[in-house]
Design a protein around this motif. Sequence first.
Motif, short mmCIF file in Angstrom:
data_model
loop_
_atom_site.label_atom_id
_atom_site.label_comp_id
_atom_site.label_asym_id
_atom_site.label_seq_id
_atom_site.Cartn_x
_atom_site.Cartn_y
_atom_site.Cartn_z
N ASP A 259 29.93 -56.30 63.43
CA ASP A 259 29.85 -55.58 62.42
C ASP A 259 29.06 -56.09 61.20
O ASP A 259 28.23 -55.59 60.53
CB ASP A 259 31.24 -55.12 61.98
N GLY A 262 25.43 -56.14 61.94
CA GLY A 262 24.95 -54.56 61.61
C GLY A 262 24.64 -54.10 60.16
O GLY A 262 23.59 -53.79 59.82
N ARG A 263 25.80 -54.71 59.29
CA ARG A 263 25.60 -54.40 57.98
C ARG A 263 24.43 -55.18 57.54
O ARG A 263 23.64 -54.75 56.35
CB ARG A 263 26.97 -54.64 56.99
N ARG A 266 21.21 -53.69 58.25
CA ARG A 266 21.01 -52.38 57.27
C ARG A 266 20.53 -52.52 56.05
O ARG A 266 19.66 -52.05 55.40
CB ARG A 266 22.23 -51.55 57.52
N ASP A 285 22.65 -47.53 62.68
CA ASP A 285 23.90 -47.78 62.26
C ASP A 285 24.97 -48.31 63.26
O ASP A 285 25.92 -49.27 62.78
CB ASP A 285 24.39 -46.85 61.22
N GLU A 286 24.83 -47.59 64.36
CA GLU A 286 25.99 -47.99 65.31
C GLU A 286 25.67 -48.86 66.30
O GLU A 286 26.15 -48.90 67.42
CB GLU A 286 26.40 -46.75 65.99
N ALA A 288 24.59 -52.04 68.28
CA ALA A 288 25.39 -53.41 68.57
C ALA A 288 24.15 -54.56 68.75
O ALA A 288 24.44 -55.82 68.90
CB ALA A 288 26.13 -53.38 69.89
N VAL A 302 25.92 -49.72 71.84
CA VAL A 302 25.96 -49.11 70.70
C VAL A 302 27.61 -49.25 70.42
O VAL A 302 28.43 -49.38 71.27
CB VAL A 302 25.44 -47.56 70.75
N LYS A 303 28.04 -48.90 69.29
CA LYS A 303 29.30 -48.99 68.83
C LYS A 303 29.78 -47.60 68.46
O LYS A 303 29.43 -47.12 67.44
CB LYS A 303 29.66 -49.89 67.73
N GLN A 304 30.79 -47.24 69.21
CA GLN A 304 31.21 -45.79 69.13
C GLN A 304 32.66 -45.73 69.56
O GLN A 304 33.33 -46.38 70.31
CB GLN A 304 30.59 -44.79 69.59
N ASP A 305 33.61 -45.15 68.42
CA ASP A 305 34.99 -44.95 68.57
C ASP A 305 35.40 -46.23 68.80
O ASP A 305 36.65 -46.39 69.62
CB ASP A 305 35.32 -44.08 69.77
N ARG A 311 24.50 -45.31 75.56
CA ARG A 311 24.46 -44.06 75.03
C ARG A 311 24.87 -43.17 76.13
O ARG A 311 25.41 -42.00 75.78
CB ARG A 311 22.81 -43.74 74.97
#
Length: 544
Positions: A259, A262-263, A266, A285-286, A288, A302-305, A311
Amino acid sequence: MKVVAEPLQSGSSLAYDYIHDYEKVTSLYGEDYHRDQTWMDRMQWLDDTEDRRVNRHALVEILKGYNEKFNSHDAVHTSLYMLEKPGTLVVTGGQQSGLFTGSMLVIYKAITIIQAAKEAEKRLKRPVVPVFWIAGEDHDWDEVNHTYLLSGDTQQVSKIKMDKYSSQRSSVSYSAISSAEWDQAIKSLSDTLPDSDVKSDIITQIQRAIHTSDNLSDAFATLLGDMFGKYGLVLLDSADIRLRKLESPIFKSMIERNDELGRSYRASADQITSLGYELQADVADEGANLFYLHEGNRLLLVKQDGKFMDRKRLVSFTKEQLLDMLEIHPERFSNNVLTRPIMQDSLLPVVACVLGQGELAYWAITRQAFEIMDQKMPILLPRMSFTLLEDTQQKYMKKYGLSFQDVQYRLQERREQWLSNQDSLQIDQLFVETRKAFEQMYDPLIEQLSSLEKGLYTLGENNKIKIIDQISFLERKAKDALEQQHEATLRQWDRIGTLLFPMGKPQERVFNVYHYLNRYGLSLIEDILENTGDYSEEHRVILL
């Protein structure tokens, strides 16, 4: 061989400013690489942080095995012996493995790494080893499965392409190539290269490289070793499965701090765009920014949920599950374009990294990420850039008064101007006057006819358009005839453009080195190394 500096148009405004106006981009990269103190500071930082990288001995043992197989030269053995010693530094740079080494820029990157390592050694009074990082973990087959040469028969750019018989999106280093595909590629190369004193030696050299290779990366490594092993250039394949155990702690940190990484990407991307530059790599943004190998397919995570997944959701892991999988199967993990720089510097004591202009631009996204991983961005050196200008083209350019900048920016304009000067009939003016005379006679006619019937005016206007079209058709035919009259000379103009800027791109991004080795001999690379002198970020034209 003579070498002269000539500006070459940059594809990236950020890379251009990095090279020519560093003060504009200091906030994105740090200290100016031109300054001696920057180099001294980097060396000291590497000394102070030796424990933040993998064990030298373990790394060198892996590199010894790899280079013994593909790049076994006394100078390479010496480089590896030195690399094992604390305090030895590295200049590195890398590229995807390409068919028959790919385009010339690969050769120039290797030359730059070698030259820059020599100069860094003198500057720092410390052993500096050149290392070429083969990006064999990349899976984009369509980027590496082809190369371009000048056809000996048609003098046109010819593409040699190799198809992959597997549909899996696997790393290039894991994608097997059949002997039939290799044989067809070599036949295409042999058919394309004109006969020369060294052609048979070239084909034999390539056949030997292929017969000891299971995939494109292995063949690439063998050919690079043949060209540069005697200069001590060490080769590393990022897909080497033996590296994964060493890299596992770095992957673990990347997952744990994902995380934060990722920030940072960005934030850096936003800073770059706020300064008016375009991004040269996607920052999702999502994202990894890691790949996972699943059933032979390399999947971008990717990072989801709250989970790491691809994907299509073929795989899905919690952070804890992903870390467990890393411990069991480290060979399934690999980097993307934004995490690879961090992995490179976690393995090697990199004092400087050689980058192309596109790479220079996207590395700006990674600076804050280095800090999150307790690393520090290395010195970034622009790759040396060359255009080879053959003797015949030199004569043609001199004959027609063309400079390199003319060829780069206004060749078609100069060509048309030359052809116009050969036009004794003054075709353009002749047809301008003809159209004007026709309209002066015809317009009053249809005006008068319209008094008989309004429809005759419309009919006359339509008829006028058809006649003008026929005059224009005749004009084009006249110009075609003029070109045919000077066809042999115009082919010389076209050949200048094809050889210096094939397909409208810089030569180094298109042509394969074997076109030039076949024409000028296998010692050409050695001649370039000797005659280009010290490292320079300026583009230079090499007069052959």
